[in-house]
Scaffold this motif. Structure first.
Motif, PDB file in Angstrom:
ATOM      1  N   GLU A  50       0.829  -1.199   0.000  1.00 31.40           N
ATOM      2  CA  GLU A  50       0.000   0.000   0.000  1.00 31.40           C
ATOM      3  C   GLU A  50       0.869   1.257   0.000  1.00 31.40           C
ATOM      4  N   ILE A  51       1.951   1.230   0.772  1.00 28.23           N
ATOM      5  CA  ILE A  51       2.881   2.367   0.811  1.00 28.23           C
ATOM      6  C   ILE A  51       3.497   2.593  -0.565  1.00 28.23           C
ATOM      7  N   ALA A  52       3.929   1.503  -1.204  1.00 30.83           N
ATOM      8  CA  ALA A  52       4.604   1.615  -2.499  1.00 30.83           C
ATOM      9  C   ALA A  52       3.677   2.173  -3.567  1.00 30.83           C
ATOM     10  N   SER A  53       2.461   1.630  -3.659  1.00 33.13           N
ATOM     11  CA  SER A  53       1.554   2.085  -4.710  1.00 33.13           C
ATOM     12  C   SER A  53       1.105   3.521  -4.465  1.00 33.13           C
ATOM     13  N   ALA A  84      12.488   5.008   2.268  1.00 33.40           N
ATOM     14  CA  ALA A  84      12.624   5.774   3.511  1.00 33.40           C
ATOM     15  C   ALA A  84      11.434   5.616   4.450  1.00 33.40           C
ATOM     16  N   HIS A  85      10.359   5.058   3.989  1.00 31.44           N
ATOM     17  CA  HIS A  85       9.161   4.976   4.819  1.00 31.44           C
ATOM     18  C   HIS A  85       9.397   4.043   6.009  1.00 31.44           C
ATOM     19  N   PRO A  86       9.023   4.446   7.208  1.00 31.09           N
ATOM     20  CA  PRO A  86       9.306   3.632   8.399  1.00 31.09           C
ATOM     21  C   PRO A  86       8.613   2.278   8.411  1.00 31.09           C
ATOM     22  N   GLU A  87       7.536   2.119   7.637  1.00 32.10           N
ATOM     23  CA  GLU A  87       6.828   0.840   7.618  1.00 32.10           C
ATOM     24  C   GLU A  87       7.249  -0.051   6.450  1.00 32.10           C
ATOM     25  N   THR A  88       8.209   0.402   5.657  1.00 31.43           N
ATOM     26  CA  THR A  88       8.705  -0.418   4.551  1.00 31.43           C
ATOM     27  C   THR A  88       9.811  -1.324   5.090  1.00 31.43           C
ATOM     28  N   THR A  89       9.446  -2.519   5.491  1.00 35.77           N
ATOM     29  CA  THR A  89      10.398  -3.434   6.107  1.00 35.77           C
ATOM     30  C   THR A  89      10.712  -4.644   5.235  1.00 35.77           C
TER      31      THR A  89
END
Length: 264
Positions: free
Chosen positions: A59-62, A96-101
């Motif tokens: 969801e973050i990526a899109s 850089a997103h904190p939830e992109t693990t």
């Protein structure tokens, strides 16, 4: 299900006034807990992004990708170089997103934009991954984009047939994406603009549930984008809705006898 809103915009090409109309929708489907698809549909850019990755990564990526592209429209800078610059920024945002693990976090991207140069205009289709652009022209549906996927490489090499690809164990494995790694530029296809053309831009959540024939059937049954979008979504959900489903329909009509309008 609420009826999807159709938007319009007029454009002059070779001294001829054309009316563009479009509608888009996204749905989580029946089996996914979250919707990792995003889309953007405002003149002159129409794109679908299908995210992937654990936790909230897809969801973050899109959404990061769509947000960067939306900014181009706001700035009036839509073009191939500007799009690639925006995608480079999106890669940074995702990383850089904190939830992109998840190292597998990324998104497909596909769509069309209208490239206008004076009185001339043409469509440019772009693609990274296995989301697709179809074009219905003269009552014939063709897939404009080429999937960046393992099964497409096998088809191209003659190792499997298109029919065998549908049930292949690697059917969901893509070879290119916008993600937390070095960006590969989209593939581009240039398309002349013709009255009567209808584009379908979609994630694989639609094509998992509808064949090309099914897509063409609903375009024939519904002459405007909103009802056609609603019918395809309903059919995809009825057929299983195994993934998030996202689609945009864009069509070109002759508006030389109508007043120029632009829907916000």
């Amino acid at each position: 299900m609420a009826e999807t809103t159709t938007k319009t915009h007029s454009v002059t090409v070779a001294h001829r006034q054309l009316a563009l109309s479009w509608a888009g929708v996204t749905d989580v489907g029946h089996r996914r807990e979250t919707n990792q698809d995003s889309f953007y549909a405002e003149y002159p850019l129409f794109v679908v992004a299908d995210g992937m990755g654990g936790h909230a990564g897809g969801e973050i990526a899109s959404q990061s990708t769509v947000t960067r592209l939306e900014a181009l429209v706001s700035a009036g800078e839509v073009g191939r170089e500007a799009i690639e610059n925006a995608l480079e920024l999106a890669v940074g945002d995702i990383a850089a997103h904190p939830e992109t693990t998840d190292e597998g976090t990324g998104t497909t991207l596909t769509g069309v934009f209208l490239e206008v140069d004076g009185d001339d205009a043409r469509w440019v289709a772009l693609n990274i991954g296995d989301s697709r652009v179809y074009l219905l022209r003269d009552d014939r549906l063709v897939q404009v984009t080429t999937d960046h996927s393992v099964v497409q490489e096998l088809i191209t090499a003659g190792k499997i047939s298109p029919e065998e690809a549908e049930g292949h164990p690697y059917s969901n494995v893509i070879t290119r994406a916008v993600g937390a790694s070095e960006l590969t530029a989209p593939d581009y296809v240039l398309i002349d603009i013709q009255v009567g053309d209808r584009f379908v831009i979609c994630s694989d959540g639609l094509t998992k549930e509808l064949t090309d024939y099914g897509i063409q059937h609903f375009l024939r049954e519904h002459s405007t984008p909103g009802p056609a979008v609603d019918a395809m979504l309903a059919a995809a959900l009825e057929n299983g809705g195994r993934d998030n489903v996202t689609l945009i329909i864009v069509q070109v009509d002759d508006s030389s006898s109508t007043e120029s309008t632009s829907a916000e």
